[in-house]
Scaffold this active site. Structure first.
Site, mmCIF file in Angstrom:
data_model
loop_
_atom_site.group_PDB
_atom_site.id
_atom_site.type_symbol
_atom_site.label_atom_id
_atom_site.label_comp_id
_atom_site.label_asym_id
_atom_site.label_seq_id
_atom_site.Cartn_x
_atom_site.Cartn_y
_atom_site.Cartn_z
ATOM 1 N NE ARG A 11 -3.211 -1.795 3.217
ATOM 2 C CZ ARG A 11 -3.037 -2.473 4.346
ATOM 3 N NH1 ARG A 11 -2.201 -2.037 5.260
ATOM 4 N NH2 ARG A 11 -3.732 -3.556 4.558
ATOM 5 N NE ARG B 118 4.044 -16.772 12.314
ATOM 6 C CZ ARG B 118 3.034 -16.742 11.482
ATOM 7 N NH1 ARG B 118 2.666 -15.615 10.915
ATOM 8 N NH2 ARG B 118 2.369 -17.841 11.172
ATOM 9 C CD GLU C 183 4.472 -19.946 13.440
ATOM 10 O OE1 GLU C 183 3.755 -19.228 14.190
ATOM 11 O OE2 GLU C 183 4.251 -20.091 12.236
ATOM 12 C CE1 TYR D 266 -2.894 -21.528 6.488
ATOM 13 C CE2 TYR D 266 -4.298 -19.947 5.369
ATOM 14 C CZ TYR D 266 -3.534 -20.303 6.456
ATOM 15 O OH TYR D 266 -3.421 -19.457 7.522
ATOM 16 C CG ASP E 238 -7.002 -17.069 6.357
ATOM 17 O OD1 ASP E 238 -6.079 -17.527 7.061
ATOM 18 O OD2 ASP E 238 -6.823 -16.191 5.490
HETATM 19 P P1 FAD Z 1 -8.241 -28.247 12.573
HETATM 20 O O1 FAD Z 1 -8.168 -27.052 13.457
HETATM 21 O O2 FAD Z 1 -6.982 -28.884 12.155
HETATM 22 O O3 FAD Z 1 -9.152 -29.345 13.294
HETATM 23 C C1 FAD Z 1 -9.186 -30.707 12.928
HETATM 24 C C2 FAD Z 1 -9.381 -31.517 14.198
HETATM 25 O O4 FAD Z 1 -9.614 -32.883 13.855
HETATM 26 C C3 FAD Z 1 -8.152 -31.510 15.099
HETATM 27 O O5 FAD Z 1 -8.538 -31.170 16.415
HETATM 28 C C4 FAD Z 1 -7.629 -32.942 15.010
HETATM 29 O O6 FAD Z 1 -7.014 -33.375 16.218
HETATM 30 C C5 FAD Z 1 -8.912 -33.705 14.755
HETATM 31 N N1 FAD Z 1 -8.725 -35.011 14.081
HETATM 32 C C6 FAD Z 1 -7.999 -35.281 12.986
HETATM 33 N N2 FAD Z 1 -8.096 -36.578 12.653
HETATM 34 C C7 FAD Z 1 -8.921 -37.147 13.575
HETATM 35 C C8 FAD Z 1 -9.413 -38.462 13.765
HETATM 36 N N3 FAD Z 1 -9.072 -39.462 12.957
HETATM 37 N N4 FAD Z 1 -10.246 -38.716 14.813
HETATM 38 C C9 FAD Z 1 -10.591 -37.704 15.668
HETATM 39 N N5 FAD Z 1 -10.150 -36.441 15.535
HETATM 40 C C10 FAD Z 1 -9.338 -36.161 14.492
HETATM 41 N N6 FAD Z 1 -6.687 -18.499 10.131
HETATM 42 C C11 FAD Z 1 -7.106 -17.218 10.277
HETATM 43 O O7 FAD Z 1 -8.210 -16.888 9.865
HETATM 44 N N7 FAD Z 1 -6.322 -16.277 10.906
HETATM 45 C C12 FAD Z 1 -5.085 -16.572 11.378
HETATM 46 O O8 FAD Z 1 -4.403 -15.701 11.926
HETATM 47 C C13 FAD Z 1 -4.603 -17.917 11.211
HETATM 48 N N8 FAD Z 1 -3.384 -18.229 11.648
HETATM 49 C C14 FAD Z 1 -2.931 -19.509 11.467
HETATM 50 C C15 FAD Z 1 -1.660 -19.805 11.910
HETATM 51 C C16 FAD Z 1 -1.152 -21.081 11.745
HETATM 52 C C17 FAD Z 1 0.220 -21.399 12.241
HETATM 53 C C18 FAD Z 1 -1.956 -22.071 11.078
HETATM 54 C C19 FAD Z 1 -1.409 -23.460 10.846
HETATM 55 C C20 FAD Z 1 -3.226 -21.776 10.642
HETATM 56 C C21 FAD Z 1 -3.746 -20.490 10.822
HETATM 57 N N9 FAD Z 1 -5.036 -20.169 10.439
HETATM 58 C C22 FAD Z 1 -5.461 -18.869 10.586
HETATM 59 C C23 FAD Z 1 -5.965 -21.185 9.873
HETATM 60 C C24 FAD Z 1 -6.826 -21.883 10.970
HETATM 61 O O9 FAD Z 1 -5.975 -22.573 11.832
HETATM 62 C C25 FAD Z 1 -7.843 -22.841 10.300
HETATM 63 O O10 FAD Z 1 -8.742 -22.101 9.512
HETATM 64 C C26 FAD Z 1 -8.690 -23.677 11.276
HETATM 65 O O11 FAD Z 1 -7.936 -24.229 12.309
HETATM 66 C C27 FAD Z 1 -9.380 -24.807 10.506
HETATM 67 O O12 FAD Z 1 -10.126 -25.636 11.360
HETATM 68 P P2 FAD Z 1 -10.409 -27.143 10.985
HETATM 69 O O13 FAD Z 1 -11.453 -27.619 11.935
HETATM 70 O O14 FAD Z 1 -10.709 -27.264 9.545
HETATM 71 O O15 FAD Z 1 -9.032 -27.912 11.224
HETATM 72 N N1 UDP Z 2 6.018 -13.176 3.946
HETATM 73 C C1 UDP Z 2 7.270 -12.598 3.859
HETATM 74 N N2 UDP Z 2 7.737 -11.837 4.893
HETATM 75 C C2 UDP Z 2 7.008 -11.618 6.005
HETATM 76 C C3 UDP Z 2 5.718 -12.195 6.095
HETATM 77 C C4 UDP Z 2 5.263 -12.969 5.053
HETATM 78 O O1 UDP Z 2 7.959 -12.792 2.860
HETATM 79 O O2 UDP Z 2 7.488 -10.931 6.922
HETATM 80 C C5 UDP Z 2 5.535 -14.018 2.808
HETATM 81 C C6 UDP Z 2 5.907 -15.477 2.967
HETATM 82 O O3 UDP Z 2 6.186 -15.958 1.670
HETATM 83 C C7 UDP Z 2 4.639 -16.109 3.486
HETATM 84 C C8 UDP Z 2 3.568 -15.286 2.778
HETATM 85 O O4 UDP Z 2 4.138 -13.972 2.705
HETATM 86 O O5 UDP Z 2 4.571 -17.475 3.157
HETATM 87 C C9 UDP Z 2 2.250 -15.239 3.516
HETATM 88 O O6 UDP Z 2 2.490 -14.814 4.835
HETATM 89 P P1 UDP Z 2 1.385 -14.660 5.952
HETATM 90 O O7 UDP Z 2 2.075 -14.268 7.196
HETATM 91 O O8 UDP Z 2 0.298 -13.803 5.440
HETATM 92 O O9 UDP Z 2 0.756 -16.118 6.038
HETATM 93 P P2 UDP Z 2 0.775 -17.201 7.183
HETATM 94 O O10 UDP Z 2 2.174 -17.708 7.261
HETATM 95 O O11 UDP Z 2 0.338 -16.542 8.437
HETATM 96 O O12 UDP Z 2 -0.189 -18.193 6.668
#
Ligand code: FAD
Ligand code: UDP
Length: 373
Positions: free
Chosen positions: A174, A278, A308, A356, A358
């Site tokens: 931006r 981070r 992380e 993936y 959100d």
């Molecule tokens: P999950 O949360 O993975 O839930 C699946 C569940 O099923 C788990 O509890 C697992 O143990 C269970 N399970 C699996 N297999 C079995 C089985 N055979 N029997 C019984 N239980 C089972 N989204 C955002 O909008 N904002 C964010 O800032 C954001 N940050 C994130 C940061 C990280 C590091 C990650 C990895 C993801 C992030 N997300 C974020 C995405 C967010 O985590 C997901 O949208 C959300 O968790 C999806 O929920 P889910 O139920 O689909 O999956």
């Molecule tokens: N990214 C980067 N520098 C930063 C943050 C993010 O280059 O400081 C890039 C990196 O490639 C990452 C992508 O932007 O995979 C998306 O990052 P974001 O933090 O939005 O996603 P998250 O990892 O939380 O899913």
């Protein structure tokens, strides 16, 4: 006999369960972890809500999803404004006028655009083939070298020249002084943590923790008319076509005897040498309406931080990010074809759909599946 067995108590399973319960259907939730909530699980440590599986900030443009989650939690008005640390130089994110000022001393959008243009001129590619070309097209070489290259290569374990361009398109650029990371109409974090929100969604469901649906699938199938499965799709088929690939994460959490460790919720370490991507300081997520909550989370004598690390995934580890390449997409499509033939089982969630998502997308996909059902 239950109407539904729901494998997984993450956000997807919880929303689907809520929709079924509201229609008067009975639900049994099976969760293999010792707690509900999946990856959005939060737990209280020293009076602070700790995001056990990484920082989670809810953000959406979808009013229906926003209204839906607000039924189960009060959201604070946390605004994500991460800071990047490159060898102890600090820059605001996402890339905006503050970043350009910090990088080059430029003060106006025109000066910033001229600087980017000068840097990308010799590298410009009309059809960027990979993340490196796309990033230089967007922000020039300095920002690419200092804020993107190291972070991205740590995150994905591959050189930027071998990564798809679309990963970086998610990052906003931006020409205003605006450090709000998300271009979203609604944003916040549930007061009291995500686990409480999931508990509220699951009111009225029977829950068995520490229970893996796949370990006794025949028995559980005999206990319900339908199954909503949010585990990994390849695991459901015993990886008969081969394992789908993921990236995994390692979290290192520490309680510190300090009031305020880093002054911000999220600091990204964008150089290649720092081994983690981070550090999050959990107490900074807890703001209420722009004010600090009572008691003021910054005044407590302790703080909790999490480093992380992005690590290669191996079978048996928690799977976090699906690897979006042609081989995995093709493999997923083949599993999907099997899943479509199931009469009793519906697949959902980020592992069941190998996508993936959100949180807002996880909610809207679960609502759609519930409607379709
Ligand atoms: P999950 O949360 O993975 O839930 C699946 C569940 O099923 C788990 O509890 C697992 O143990 C269970 N399970 C699996 N297999 C079995 C089985 N055979 N029997 C019984 N239980 C089972 N989204 C955002 O909008 N904002 C964010 O800032 C954001 N940050 C994130 C940061 C990280 C590091 C990650 C990895 C993801 C992030 N997300 C974020 C995405 C967010 O985590 C997901 O949208 C959300 O968790 C999806 O929920 P889910 O139920 O689909 O999956
Ligand atoms: N990214 C980067 N520098 C930063 C943050 C993010 O280059 O400081 C890039 C990196 O490639 C990452 C992508 O932007 O995979 C998306 O990052 P974001 O933090 O939005 O996603 P998250 O990892 O939380 O899913």
């Amino acid at each position: 006999m239950y109407d539904f067995i729901i494998a997984g108590s993450g956000l997807s399973g919880a929303v689907f369960a809520r929709q079924m319960l509201d229609q008067g259907r009975s639900c049994l939730i099976l969760e293999r972890r010792p707690h509900i909530g999946g990856n959005i699980y939060t737990e209280e440590v020293s009076g602070i809500q700790v995001h056990r599986y990484g920082a989670h900030i809810f953000h959406t443009n979808d009013s229906r999803v926003w209204e839906y989650v607000n039924r189960f939690a009060e959201f604070n008005r946390f605004t994500n404004s991460p800071v990047a640390n490159y060898h102890d130089e600090l820059y605001n994110l996402p890339f905006n006028m503050n970043t350009f000022y910090e990088m080059w001393g430029v003060r106006t959008p025109e000066e910033a655009k001229a600087k980017i243009e000068e840097q990308r001129r010799s590298h410009y590619s009309e059809h960027p083939k990979n993340l490196e070309e796309q990033a230089i097209n967007l922000v020039g070489t300095d920002i690419y070298e200092k804020l993107i290259k190291g972070y991205t290569e740590k995150q994905w374990g591959r050189p930027c020249t071998e990564l798809p361009a679309f990963i970086i398109r998610r990052l906003p650029v931006r020409f205003t002084y605006d450090n709000n990371y998300f271009n979203a109409r609604y944003q916040g974090i549930p007061v009291g943590g995500y686990t409480r929100m999931i508990e509220n969604m699951l009111q009225g469901a029977e829950i068995r923790l520490g229970t893996d649906y796949l370990e006794d699938r025949e028995y559980w199938d005999s206990q319900a008319k339908h199954v909503f499965y949010t585990g990994a799709i390849d695991a459901f088929y015993s990886e008969s076509l081969g394992p789908l690939e993921f990236r995994s994460l390692r979290f290192e959490t520490e309680v510190l005897n300090e009031q305020n460790h880093q002054g911000n919720a999220v600091i990204n370490y964008t150089d290649a040498e720092t081994p983690y991507t981070r550090i999050i300081e959990h107490k900074h997520f807890e703001q209420l309406n722009g004010q600090l909550t009572e008691p003021d989370p910054q005044s407590g004598p302790k703080t909790v931080i999490t480093r992380e690390y992005s690590v290669p995934w191996e079978p048996g580890m928690e799977a976090y990010y699906p690897v979006n390449d042609a081989r995995n997409k093709d493999l997923y499509d083949r599993y999907r074809a099997l899943a479509e033939r199931e009469s009793k089982v519906l697949f959902g969630g980020r592992l069941g759909l190998y996508r993936y998502m959100d949180m807002d997308v996880a909610v809207s996909e679960a609502l759609k599946l519930a409607e379709k059902f």
